[in-house]
Design a protein around this motif. Sequence first.
Motif, PDB file in Angstrom:
ATOM      1  N   ILE A 170     -10.582  -8.056   5.877  1.00  0.00           N
ATOM      2  CA  ILE A 170      -9.349  -8.613   6.427  1.00  0.00           C
ATOM      3  C   ILE A 170      -9.674  -9.156   7.814  1.00  0.00           C
ATOM      4  N   HIS A 171      -9.380 -10.434   8.052  1.00  0.00           N
ATOM      5  CA  HIS A 171      -9.705 -11.067   9.335  1.00  0.00           C
ATOM      6  C   HIS A 171      -8.522 -11.881   9.848  1.00  0.00           C
ATOM      7  N   THR A 172      -8.485 -12.074  11.163  1.00  0.00           N
ATOM      8  CA  THR A 172      -7.516 -13.029  11.693  1.00  0.00           C
ATOM      9  C   THR A 172      -7.909 -14.405  11.159  1.00  0.00           C
ATOM     10  N   GLU A 173      -6.930 -15.229  10.971  1.00  0.00           N
ATOM     11  CA  GLU A 173      -7.048 -16.592  10.428  1.00  0.00           C
ATOM     12  C   GLU A 173      -7.265 -16.629   8.919  1.00  0.00           C
ATOM     13  N   ASP A 174      -7.366 -15.477   8.235  1.00  0.00           N
ATOM     14  CA  ASP A 174      -7.338 -15.499   6.775  1.00  0.00           C
ATOM     15  C   ASP A 174      -6.003 -16.090   6.333  1.00  0.00           C
ATOM     16  N   VAL A 175      -5.985 -16.716   5.175  1.00  0.00           N
ATOM     17  CA  VAL A 175      -4.742 -17.269   4.623  1.00  0.00           C
ATOM     18  C   VAL A 175      -4.450 -16.569   3.298  1.00  0.00           C
ATOM     19  N   TRP A 176      -3.256 -16.035   3.191  1.00  0.00           N
ATOM     20  CA  TRP A 176      -2.788 -15.404   1.961  1.00  0.00           C
ATOM     21  C   TRP A 176      -1.811 -16.385   1.319  1.00  0.00           C
ATOM     22  N   LYS A 177      -2.102 -16.866   0.126  1.00  0.00           N
ATOM     23  CA  LYS A 177      -1.259 -17.845  -0.576  1.00  0.00           C
ATOM     24  C   LYS A 177      -0.498 -17.146  -1.693  1.00  0.00           C
ATOM     25  N   ALA A 178       0.806 -17.009  -1.506  1.00  0.00           N
ATOM     26  CA  ALA A 178       1.643 -16.304  -2.475  1.00  0.00           C
ATOM     27  C   ALA A 178       2.535 -17.287  -3.226  1.00  0.00           C
ATOM     28  N   ARG A 235       6.330  -7.297  -5.041  1.00  0.00           N
ATOM     29  CA  ARG A 235       7.697  -7.803  -5.115  1.00  0.00           C
ATOM     30  C   ARG A 235       8.056  -8.522  -3.820  1.00  0.00           C
ATOM     31  N   VAL A 236       9.002  -9.420  -3.930  1.00  0.00           N
ATOM     32  CA  VAL A 236       9.516 -10.130  -2.764  1.00  0.00           C
ATOM     33  C   VAL A 236      10.583  -9.245  -2.117  1.00  0.00           C
ATOM     34  N   TRP A 237      10.421  -9.003  -0.818  1.00  0.00           N
ATOM     35  CA  TRP A 237      11.410  -8.240  -0.056  1.00  0.00           C
ATOM     36  C   TRP A 237      12.458  -9.215   0.471  1.00  0.00           C
ATOM     37  N   GLN A 238      13.733  -8.851   0.325  1.00  0.00           N
ATOM     38  CA  GLN A 238      14.838  -9.690   0.798  1.00  0.00           C
ATOM     39  C   GLN A 238      15.764  -8.863   1.677  1.00  0.00           C
ATOM     40  N   PRO A 239      16.367  -9.477   2.703  1.00  0.00           N
ATOM     41  CA  PRO A 239      17.325  -8.737   3.525  1.00  0.00           C
ATOM     42  C   PRO A 239      18.479  -8.220   2.668  1.00  0.00           C
ATOM     43  N   GLU A 240      19.092  -7.144   3.116  1.00  0.00           N
ATOM     44  CA  GLU A 240      20.209  -6.551   2.374  1.00  0.00           C
ATOM     45  C   GLU A 240      21.288  -7.590   2.093  1.00  0.00           C
ATOM     46  N   GLY A 241      21.754  -7.598   0.859  1.00  0.00           N
ATOM     47  CA  GLY A 241      22.791  -8.546   0.467  1.00  0.00           C
ATOM     48  C   GLY A 241      22.257  -9.809  -0.182  1.00  0.00           C
ATOM     49  N   TYR A 242      20.972 -10.053  -0.069  1.00  0.00           N
ATOM     50  CA  TYR A 242      20.364 -11.240  -0.676  1.00  0.00           C
ATOM     51  C   TYR A 242      19.707 -10.833  -1.995  1.00  0.00           C
ATOM     52  N   VAL A 243      19.869 -11.655  -3.007  1.00  0.00           N
ATOM     53  CA  VAL A 243      19.273 -11.391  -4.313  1.00  0.00           C
ATOM     54  C   VAL A 243      18.715 -12.683  -4.879  1.00  0.00           C
ATOM     55  N   GLY A 244      17.942 -12.567  -5.931  1.00  0.00           N
ATOM     56  CA  GLY A 244      17.480 -13.760  -6.637  1.00  0.00           C
ATOM     57  C   GLY A 244      15.987 -13.984  -6.596  1.00  0.00           C
ATOM     58  N   CYS A 245      15.263 -13.311  -5.691  1.00  0.00           N
ATOM     59  CA  CYS A 245      13.813 -13.495  -5.639  1.00  0.00           C
ATOM     60  C   CYS A 245      13.126 -12.471  -6.525  1.00  0.00           C
ATOM     61  N   LYS A 246      12.000 -12.884  -7.069  1.00  0.00           N
ATOM     62  CA  LYS A 246      11.269 -12.029  -8.002  1.00  0.00           C
ATOM     63  C   LYS A 246       9.919 -11.646  -7.424  1.00  0.00           C
ATOM     64  N   GLY A 247       9.050 -11.146  -8.258  1.00  0.00           N
ATOM     65  CA  GLY A 247       7.716 -10.731  -7.838  1.00  0.00           C
ATOM     66  C   GLY A 247       6.858 -11.908  -7.406  1.00  0.00           C
ATOM     67  N   PHE A 248       5.691 -11.583  -6.851  1.00  0.00           N
ATOM     68  CA  PHE A 248       4.771 -12.614  -6.393  1.00  0.00           C
ATOM     69  C   PHE A 248       3.359 -12.302  -6.870  1.00  0.00           C
ATOM     70  N   ASP A 249       2.541 -13.332  -6.897  1.00  0.00           N
ATOM     71  CA  ASP A 249       1.099 -13.157  -7.047  1.00  0.00           C
ATOM     72  C   ASP A 249       0.457 -13.941  -5.907  1.00  0.00           C
ATOM     73  N   MET A 250      -0.657 -13.421  -5.397  1.00  0.00           N
ATOM     74  CA  MET A 250      -1.211 -13.973  -4.174  1.00  0.00           C
ATOM     75  C   MET A 250      -2.739 -14.062  -4.270  1.00  0.00           C
ATOM     76  N   THR A 251      -3.284 -15.101  -3.642  1.00  0.00           N
ATOM     77  CA  THR A 251      -4.721 -15.282  -3.501  1.00  0.00           C
ATOM     78  C   THR A 251      -5.049 -15.184  -2.016  1.00  0.00           C
ATOM     79  N   ILE A 252      -6.145 -14.492  -1.683  1.00  0.00           N
ATOM     80  CA  ILE A 252      -6.553 -14.333  -0.291  1.00  0.00           C
ATOM     81  C   ILE A 252      -7.754 -15.246  -0.043  1.00  0.00           C
ATOM     82  N   ILE A 253      -7.610 -16.120   0.957  1.00  0.00           N
ATOM     83  CA  ILE A 253      -8.688 -17.049   1.309  1.00  0.00           C
ATOM     84  C   ILE A 253      -9.254 -16.619   2.653  1.00  0.00           C
ATOM     85  N   LYS A 254     -10.530 -16.288   2.681  1.00  0.00           N
ATOM     86  CA  LYS A 254     -11.193 -15.788   3.882  1.00  0.00           C
ATOM     87  C   LYS A 254     -11.367 -16.887   4.913  1.00  0.00           C
ATOM     88  N   SER A 255     -11.263 -16.497   6.190  1.00  0.00           N
ATOM     89  CA  SER A 255     -11.440 -17.476   7.273  1.00  0.00           C
ATOM     90  C   SER A 255     -12.908 -17.779   7.487  1.00  0.00           C
TER      91      SER A 255
END
Length: 163
Positions: free
Chosen positions: A36-44, A143-163
């Motif tokens: 895990i490094h600074t400037e890594d990009v996580w693409k979800a 899973r996608v975290w949403q503020p209380e009262g918000y609904v409609g978002c589902k799970g995610f999949d993510m790729t990690i790109i090293k800096s």
Amino acid sequence: MKLHWLRRKIVAGISLISAVITIYITVDSANLNENIHTEDVWKANYSCNNHKALLNIRIKELDYYSDEIKINALAAFTEVDRFDGETINNGAFELRGILNRGTRNFELKPLGPHEFIIKPKESYSTIGLVGQIDSEFISATGRVWQPEGYVGCKGFDMTIIKS
């Protein structure tokens, strides 16, 4: 006499097991630091209310602690039309959270539901991600975290790109 000899063997065995566990934990934590490094990009990729979205998360700052890593990141999202793939909306916001060194579980949450750096055209809320990075440190799901009262978002999949 036999009891004294047996006691020394048990103590030696426990010491050896303890040393092996300590070495394993140290190697595992070092492995996490190297991956895990600074400037890594996580693409979800995720979807909210039947719209597909891409969230690019750039790691800006990492603070290492014994059992976790604190993360500060910048997130930029692009929402695309589900029929033609054209960009519908975009925005950017900050995320903060933690990554557990032992389990590789992480939780990244926005500063607030409407705390945008680049505000989207329409009424949107910031989101966060709660998930687990794989053992190879190349992908994650959750899973996608949403503020209380918000609904409609589902799970995610993510790729990690090293800096």
